[in-house]
Design a protein around this motif. Sequence first.
Motif, short mmCIF file in Angstrom:
data_model
loop_
_atom_site.label_atom_id
_atom_site.label_comp_id
_atom_site.label_asym_id
_atom_site.label_seq_id
_atom_site.Cartn_x
_atom_site.Cartn_y
_atom_site.Cartn_z
N VAL A 39 0.85 -1.20 0.00
CA VAL A 39 0.00 0.00 0.00
C VAL A 39 0.88 1.25 0.00
O VAL A 39 0.63 2.20 -0.75
CB VAL A 39 -0.98 -0.02 1.20
CG1 VAL A 39 -1.66 1.32 1.38
CG2 VAL A 39 -2.00 -1.12 1.03
N PHE A 40 1.92 1.25 0.82
CA PHE A 40 2.84 2.39 0.90
C PHE A 40 3.50 2.61 -0.46
O PHE A 40 3.57 3.75 -0.95
CB PHE A 40 3.89 2.15 1.99
CG PHE A 40 4.93 3.22 2.07
CD1 PHE A 40 4.60 4.47 2.56
CD2 PHE A 40 6.23 2.98 1.65
CE1 PHE A 40 5.56 5.46 2.64
CE2 PHE A 40 7.19 3.97 1.72
CZ PHE A 40 6.86 5.21 2.22
N MET A 41 3.95 1.54 -1.11
CA MET A 41 4.59 1.68 -2.41
C MET A 41 3.58 2.17 -3.45
O MET A 41 3.92 2.99 -4.31
CB MET A 41 5.21 0.35 -2.86
CG MET A 41 6.41 -0.09 -2.03
SD MET A 41 7.76 1.07 -2.06
CE MET A 41 8.44 0.77 -3.64
N GLY A 42 2.36 1.71 -3.35
CA GLY A 42 1.33 2.17 -4.26
C GLY A 42 1.06 3.65 -4.11
O GLY A 42 0.89 4.37 -5.10
N ILE A 43 1.00 4.12 -2.86
CA ILE A 43 0.77 5.55 -2.61
C ILE A 43 1.94 6.35 -3.17
O ILE A 43 1.74 7.41 -3.80
CB ILE A 43 0.60 5.81 -1.11
CG1 ILE A 43 -0.73 5.21 -0.63
CG2 ILE A 43 0.64 7.30 -0.79
CD1 ILE A 43 -0.91 5.22 0.87
N LEU A 44 3.15 5.87 -2.99
CA LEU A 44 4.31 6.58 -3.53
C LEU A 44 4.24 6.68 -5.05
O LEU A 44 4.51 7.75 -5.62
CB LEU A 44 5.61 5.88 -3.10
CG LEU A 44 6.02 6.01 -1.64
CD1 LEU A 44 7.31 5.24 -1.40
CD2 LEU A 44 6.20 7.44 -1.24
N PHE A 45 3.87 5.58 -5.72
CA PHE A 45 3.77 5.61 -7.17
C PHE A 45 2.58 6.42 -7.63
O PHE A 45 2.62 7.08 -8.67
CB PHE A 45 3.70 4.19 -7.75
CG PHE A 45 5.06 3.53 -7.83
CD1 PHE A 45 5.99 3.95 -8.75
CD2 PHE A 45 5.39 2.49 -6.97
CE1 PHE A 45 7.22 3.35 -8.82
CE2 PHE A 45 6.62 1.89 -7.04
CZ PHE A 45 7.55 2.32 -7.97
N TYR A 46 1.48 6.42 -6.86
CA TYR A 46 0.29 7.19 -7.21
C TYR A 46 0.59 8.68 -7.22
O TYR A 46 0.15 9.41 -8.10
CB TYR A 46 -0.86 6.86 -6.25
CG TYR A 46 -2.11 7.64 -6.54
CD1 TYR A 46 -2.94 7.31 -7.62
CD2 TYR A 46 -2.45 8.74 -5.77
CE1 TYR A 46 -4.09 8.02 -7.90
CE2 TYR A 46 -3.60 9.48 -6.06
CZ TYR A 46 -4.41 9.12 -7.12
OH TYR A 46 -5.54 9.85 -7.39
N PHE A 47 1.28 9.13 -6.21
CA PHE A 47 1.62 10.56 -6.12
C PHE A 47 2.92 10.90 -6.88
O PHE A 47 3.43 11.99 -6.76
CB PHE A 47 1.74 11.00 -4.66
CG PHE A 47 0.42 11.09 -3.97
CD1 PHE A 47 -0.51 12.06 -4.31
CD2 PHE A 47 0.08 10.18 -2.97
CE1 PHE A 47 -1.72 12.15 -3.67
CE2 PHE A 47 -1.13 10.27 -2.33
CZ PHE A 47 -2.04 11.24 -2.68
N ASN A 48 3.41 9.96 -7.63
CA ASN A 48 4.56 10.17 -8.51
C ASN A 48 5.81 10.62 -7.72
O ASN A 48 6.56 11.48 -8.16
CB ASN A 48 4.21 11.18 -9.61
CG ASN A 48 5.03 10.99 -10.85
OD1 ASN A 48 5.72 9.99 -10.98
ND2 ASN A 48 4.95 11.93 -11.76
N VAL A 49 5.97 10.06 -6.55
CA VAL A 49 7.11 10.41 -5.70
C VAL A 49 8.45 10.00 -6.33
O VAL A 49 9.40 10.77 -6.27
CB VAL A 49 6.94 9.81 -4.28
CG1 VAL A 49 8.18 9.98 -3.44
CG2 VAL A 49 5.74 10.43 -3.60
N PRO A 50 8.59 8.82 -6.96
CA PRO A 50 9.88 8.48 -7.56
C PRO A 50 10.32 9.48 -8.62
O PRO A 50 11.50 9.85 -8.68
CB PRO A 50 9.67 7.09 -8.15
CG PRO A 50 8.56 6.50 -7.37
CD PRO A 50 7.67 7.66 -7.01
#
Length: 185
Positions: A39-50
């Motif tokens: 879930v944490f990784m999904g949120i990071l990818f959703y908000f385009n953090v990388p």
Amino acid sequence: MNKFLTPAFALLATPALAAEGPFFDLKNTDFIVLCGFLVFMGILFYFNVPSMLMGMLDKRAADIKSELDEAKALREEAQTLLATYERKQKEVQAQADRIVEKAKADAEAAAEQAKVDLKDSIARRLVAAEDQIASANAAAVKDVRDSAIEVAIGAARDVVAKQSTAASLNKSIDDGIDEVAAKLH
């Protein structure tokens, strides 16, 4: 494709697969941690953090590159200034050497002139001393001559006084007067 394989292999090699019992159970803490991580990784990818992180890293790299370019330009400018100052220092050193050589030559010329002036001064003093010696000699000769004349006159007076009589003295005086009168007229 390599971007996707690395996280997949990381998930497969977790200790969760080594746990006992059913893995897909809400009582299994490893499963809950895995779900939370996903879930944490999904949120990071959703908000385009990388991509934001990559953008920040790219910006930081660009800033570092511009600072390096600026430092390189400053270094080149400093090297140019150093070369300029070294050239000026060499010119100043050459000028100082020329000044020292000129001062040495002037000092030698002044020493030679002083020798010539000293010789001239000594020659003038010798001439002045010889003149003083000649003058003193002439004065001494004159004094001796004057003294000799006075002595001779005194001796002549004594001799004349002893040899002459009153008549011969009167005749000598009359002859002197006649002689002076003849010379005046």
